[in-house]
Write a protein that holds these residues in place. Sequence first.
Motif, PDB file in Angstrom:
ATOM      1  N   GLN A 263       0.823  -1.209   0.000  1.00 61.50           N
ATOM      2  CA  GLN A 263       0.000   0.000   0.000  1.00 61.50           C
ATOM      3  C   GLN A 263       0.855   1.255   0.000  1.00 61.50           C
ATOM      4  OE1 GLN A 263      -3.698  -0.183   0.250  1.00 61.50           O
ATOM      5  NE2 GLN A 263      -3.182   1.771  -0.678  1.00 61.50           N
TER       6      GLN A 263
ATOM      7  N   GLN B 122       3.134  10.271   3.277  1.00 65.84           N
ATOM      8  CA  GLN B 122       4.522  10.246   2.808  1.00 65.84           C
ATOM      9  C   GLN B 122       4.978  11.639   2.372  1.00 65.84           C
ATOM     10  OE1 GLN B 122       5.351   7.051   0.022  1.00 65.84           O
ATOM     11  NE2 GLN B 122       4.020   5.642   1.118  1.00 65.84           N
TER      12      GLN B 122
ATOM     13  N   ASN C  24       4.023   1.377  -1.119  1.00 64.73           N
ATOM     14  CA  ASN C  24       5.166   1.344  -2.025  1.00 64.73           C
ATOM     15  C   ASN C  24       4.860   1.187  -3.510  1.00 64.73           C
ATOM     16  OD1 ASN C  24       7.747   1.578  -0.375  1.00 64.73           O
ATOM     17  ND2 ASN C  24       6.609   0.074   0.831  1.00 64.73           N
ATOM     18  N   LEU C  25       3.679   0.736  -3.876  1.00 66.17           N
ATOM     19  CA  LEU C  25       3.362   0.596  -5.301  1.00 66.17           C
ATOM     20  C   LEU C  25       3.005   1.956  -5.892  1.00 66.17           C
ATOM     21  CD1 LEU C  25       1.027  -2.549  -5.498  1.00 66.17           C
ATOM     22  CD2 LEU C  25       3.512  -2.420  -5.860  1.00 66.17           C
ATOM     23  N   SER C  26       3.614   2.294  -6.986  1.00 62.39           N
ATOM     24  CA  SER C  26       3.350   3.598  -7.602  1.00 62.39           C
ATOM     25  C   SER C  26       3.048   3.413  -9.084  1.00 62.39           C
ATOM     26  CB  SER C  26       4.570   4.503  -7.400  1.00 62.39           C
ATOM     27  OG  SER C  26       4.240   5.844  -7.612  1.00 62.39           O
TER      28      SER C  26
ATOM     29  N   TYR D  38      -0.269   8.663   0.099  1.00 61.17           N
ATOM     30  CA  TYR D  38       0.527   9.722  -0.518  1.00 61.17           C
ATOM     31  C   TYR D  38       0.655  10.912   0.435  1.00 61.17           C
ATOM     32  CZ  TYR D  38       0.067   7.355  -5.030  1.00 61.17           C
ATOM     33  OH  TYR D  38       0.140   6.455  -6.044  1.00 61.17           O
TER      34      TYR D  38
ATOM     35  N   LYS E  44       5.856   5.438  -2.407  1.00 61.22           N
ATOM     36  CA  LYS E  44       5.110   5.697  -3.630  1.00 61.22           C
ATOM     37  C   LYS E  44       4.989   7.180  -3.959  1.00 61.22           C
ATOM     38  CE  LYS E  44       0.500   5.430  -1.508  1.00 61.22           C
ATOM     39  NZ  LYS E  44      -0.700   4.603  -1.338  1.00 61.22           N
TER      40      LYS E  44
END
Lengths: 357, 357, 357, 357
Positions: free
Chosen positions: A139, C98, A141-143, C95, A306
């Motif tokens: 959740q 982060q 880290n995937l971009s 997002y 991400k």
Amino acid sequence: MAMMKAAVFVEPGRIEIEDKPIPDVGPNEALIRITTTTICGTDVHILKGEYPVAPGLTIGHEPVGVIEKLGRNVQGYQEGQRVIAGAICPSFSSYACQDGCSAQDGGSHSHGYKPMGGWRFGNTIDGAQAEYLLVPDAQANLSPVPENLSDEQVLMCPDIMSTGFAGAESANIRIGDIVAVFAQGPIGLCATAGARLRGASLIIAVDGVDERLTMAKQMGADITLDFRKDDVVAEIMKLTGGRGVDASIEALGLQQTFESALRVLKPGGTLSSLGVYSGNLTIPLDAFCAGLGDHKIITSLCPGGKERMRRLMDIIASGRLDLGAMVTHRFKLEQIKEAYELFSHQRDGVLKVAIET
Amino acid sequence: MAMMKAAVFVEPGRIEIEDKPIPDVGPNEALIRITTTTICGTDVHILKGEYPVAPGLTIGHEPVGVIEKLGRNVQGYQEGQRVIAGAICPSFSSYACQDGCSAQDGGSHSHGYKPMGGWRFGNTIDGAQAEYLLVPDAQANLSPVPENLSDEQVLMCPDIMSTGFAGAESANIRIGDIVAVFAQGPIGLCATAGARLRGASLIIAVDGVDERLTMAKQMGADITLDFRKDDVVAEIMKLTGGRGVDASIEALGLQQTFESALRVLKPGGTLSSLGVYSGNLTIPLDAFCAGLGDHKIITSLCPGGKERMRRLMDIIASGRLDLGAMVTHRFKLEQIKEAYELFSHQRDGVLKVAIET
Amino acid sequence: MAMMKAAVFVEPGRIEIEDKPIPDVGPNEALIRITTTTICGTDVHILKGEYPVAPGLTIGHEPVGVIEKLGRNVQGYQEGQRVIAGAICPSFSSYACQDGCSAQDGGSHSHGYKPMGGWRFGNTIDGAQAEYLLVPDAQANLSPVPENLSDEQVLMCPDIMSTGFAGAESANIRIGDIVAVFAQGPIGLCATAGARLRGASLIIAVDGVDERLTMAKQMGADITLDFRKDDVVAEIMKLTGGRGVDASIEALGLQQTFESALRVLKPGGTLSSLGVYSGNLTIPLDAFCAGLGDHKIITSLCPGGKERMRRLMDIIASGRLDLGAMVTHRFKLEQIKEAYELFSHQRDGVLKVAIET
Amino acid sequence: MAMMKAAVFVEPGRIEIEDKPIPDVGPNEALIRITTTTICGTDVHILKGEYPVAPGLTIGHEPVGVIEKLGRNVQGYQEGQRVIAGAICPSFSSYACQDGCSAQDGGSHSHGYKPMGGWRFGNTIDGAQAEYLLVPDAQANLSPVPENLSDEQVLMCPDIMSTGFAGAESANIRIGDIVAVFAQGPIGLCATAGARLRGASLIIAVDGVDERLTMAKQMGADITLDFRKDDVVAEIMKLTGGRGVDASIEALGLQQTFESALRVLKPGGTLSSLGVYSGNLTIPLDAFCAGLGDHKIITSLCPGGKERMRRLMDIIASGRLDLGAMVTHRFKLEQIKEAYELFSHQRDGVLKVAIET
């Protein structure tokens, strides 16, 4: 049990393509089918046994691919979607991450901070030089890759571009700064591009390889210096009227580049260090003004996550920069030993290789 | 021609009281009648010939006094007013000053930045260990002393307090940070006090002298470690649960303190360095995480100028801190050789001496 | 199905104790048995129907308790351990998180940022005024309570202390700053304490309630002004010699306090706003210098997450501050309607109530 | 007594060319023979009597010229040298300047901070629309023009470029940010250019004049919106996938642009305000998230001083940007009333005029 090909560290000097089971997917994980990956300088250190990893580990930390399977808790993505994940793949739930050090994520349950704790692919868990990659904390880290970008255009985002740009960001480059970048390998070239993007008015790039000096200009350097011919420190002091640079970026990992980066720094300036050093460093008393020069020395590990990947891909999508030009050679996964051979010996003017699966 | 007494550097090993003419006052200058000053560790380096200054120079950079005469362009002050001026006495009109590096003021007309260019008293011009002191760029440097404060209460502002606090400020200490301060001489004690003022939740002070460890508690340390008995690095790692400190402050200028300050630093942490080093420094590869620890090493020279002095005196006036406690011995200007004798040998538990004229 | 008592929003004007099932625990969640909680001003807005929440929702966002059950993926904690969790309980994987905006977490799968998206307890999911609380993203949000601290000592950490301190932090208070804090309710008192912890040399606290002005002194104010008697703006300008304050903190949410906070601000200063406003605000042209005053207006929502909680509890554990003094009244969960009655009418000099289960 | 021509404010509605004595040069001053200057929107406010200045004052604050005479204390320059000075011309010796607010310099001897205290040319002292200009605190304010740059290329540095860039800098734009700039007059165009230089990945420029929207693209905008046709707020929210922008820059000074800039801002974002407002502003409760959106509103006055000018000219000299394109019309000093006529009515697609002497 379904199997896949993977480039595995066997012992110092040997990385082999082996068959491994395709991993199961836990609730917070995602399985990516790798379409393109690359080899990093760090992987060469692993190959040579200079950086130790567990025998049997799949190598590689720069994944471009397609979501094959999503864990139950991972939301907002679709299977089949093109994605990348950063080389540094933090949990984002640890004390370290919440404290602003996601690259130093000490693991999700520890109070501690572990150096490089955030780097997992091809270091503490199986990596990206394989047909499939299991992404933990998916959740975070995937971009998703913008549609109009090719694999090779985003291939530098997970590591090289994120690291190089961090060099410019940690130096806190301001509009009108003068910046020197020492070494123009892939990371140094990205640092040059990052300095340009941050508003430096004069960027001096240093290397000793013609192709790299040429590429440095393409990435935004105003002036290039060739250490084979120029007295680099003297030349930079001359170019700055004796003032020194606002920021110097070290992108190699040697005493000499570190020391030169310090010697050209104005009092009050910042040395932004990206290199991976292999021995103790010496800070010369005079270059350090005996500790009275209001200097900053800042090291940066590649930022991940991400949101970072999204920002970097947006820079490419907007046409600010094309890092695809850095891919000089292409190989299939089965040919990866040839790719290591070429890359580790820096033959044929190689900058970066693309490994396609 | 009116004459005054001044402590003059004659040759290595010799500082003497001599007669000098009281200087004339230019339009941007002010003449201060010194009432109290002190001796700094740097002055001892000068005495020993370790830091070279011109023979005949008056020493000293920590003035407390009364305005005797104001230059024609200096406005907003009255003769007879009590003032201090910072040890670092920048022009504030140079490129360096406008660029945020006033301590590194390269002189008012130069484009360049000179290390320590902002330090003038007792370095490039006559200093404060005299009956009178000529203050250049007086408009920018004279700072009135609040009425209720004694000379000794503000005596640390020009150098020690400004430097020590800068150590805490450069470390960007946040509420709840853990901080270790290495060495508890006058500057280290002020760094401890500064860390406390910035909101650290745990301050660990290190020294090897009982009086200093006691004083460290008084200045705000929560825990003191005695390097004669304790394995300091191991102890700090234990106290932080293996995490390391958010910031470490080096306040001595030795390889050992510098190295320890790095070893106890968490990845992502800041080493704030205040010491004046006398040789090259070594950065051990492991302590530096090979350059991958997101570390910052920041050196700070004493900030100067009247606004800085105003802030520091306000801290004292508000009762947040009493640095008068650091004055352990008092001398008349004529006795200054005795004072140097005592201070340079660190006898009788001396912390700081007051020199009264 | 095991049941528990919970304070539930029924309709505007009515919060009732009801029976609800004790929730099941998912793999990333934790169930906390609440031992102490409190009522916040926002809860009163909910009670009055001024801030809409779904009927049937359990209210409250300030949990102190004991881990009853841990989800399968939550590591590094033990059942039985005393913990708190922040009022703002972000996923830390989005997002927004982060990107440095964890309080504005738009949810873990959205690209968007939702105002207050990070606030979940008693807003979008069941809250803490109950026997049990389900904590989502528990790995990122559970923070162990130091052994020597009582429930009441840490009861302010999840919201009041985190918010008030954020007011001082967003104002970027520096050593020697002059700060005015408008309103000395619980959040304003914590802002006063935060300004003190960050090194302000003069803190002026404004309110119109005697007990609060007295408590303000206890929390670190140097001077208190009573708006019932003093012309606050004029008085602050006088106290600062016409200069204005470096930072003003608004801690109530009214036009009048906002406007006064702007009027006393020096050019270049920061207005740090914490209040929840209930109508449009007006920025007077003159107070805003027509947009040419280099002013900053910064709003802060309570920061959350386990690292934030750890820092705040460390401040209390180190004895820097005792916020337990703010608890003026105690109630059992069953008596919560009485507590709301008292707190919403600000009777009996109430500052904060403790609700014990 | 030698005389010169100067554009003088006579009364509201009247600026006239008059004869004035060429001023004497004090020790800290310099006399500049103006070669090129321009008219600013603020000058039009002065002409109209909306911004009051003393009758008889020479107008103008954007000087390009040649050093005619240097005061005795001004060092490092030569007579005959080409220089500029910033519109904001601070002393750099005041408390305000040393505190980081040079644009708000309250004068060199005051403790206070005066809004716009740093702005002197054509405001509190005679300005640049004349044959000669007296520059106070010349050591801090004269900045030599690089040889290869024309007058018109550097004409925007003293005000427009410094202000517009400050809009991007105060917004703290990071690599990969999304930025909206409201209004594309000269300052807005420079803000657009500044956002591009700081690394924004998407810049959305808003205006209602075709030539300005075209010029916006030239200055670095990726997308332009025409408020005559587009629902600007809705369109920006759509372009950002509902997320809002990281930073919005207001460059006009109206309620509508201010409000739109707030409405498109993501929670956690920064509204960087450059406009000079002419009435109170309203902050709508919803756009402000009732004060809970972690928003920043930051106003910036044009930074001045020779270091600032040096940086801006270096940006131009390095070819990053050509602002000469903004000069659409040219006049002689004697024709300045025509120039005011044209510029104040925004006729003939005028962006900026050059006044040559």
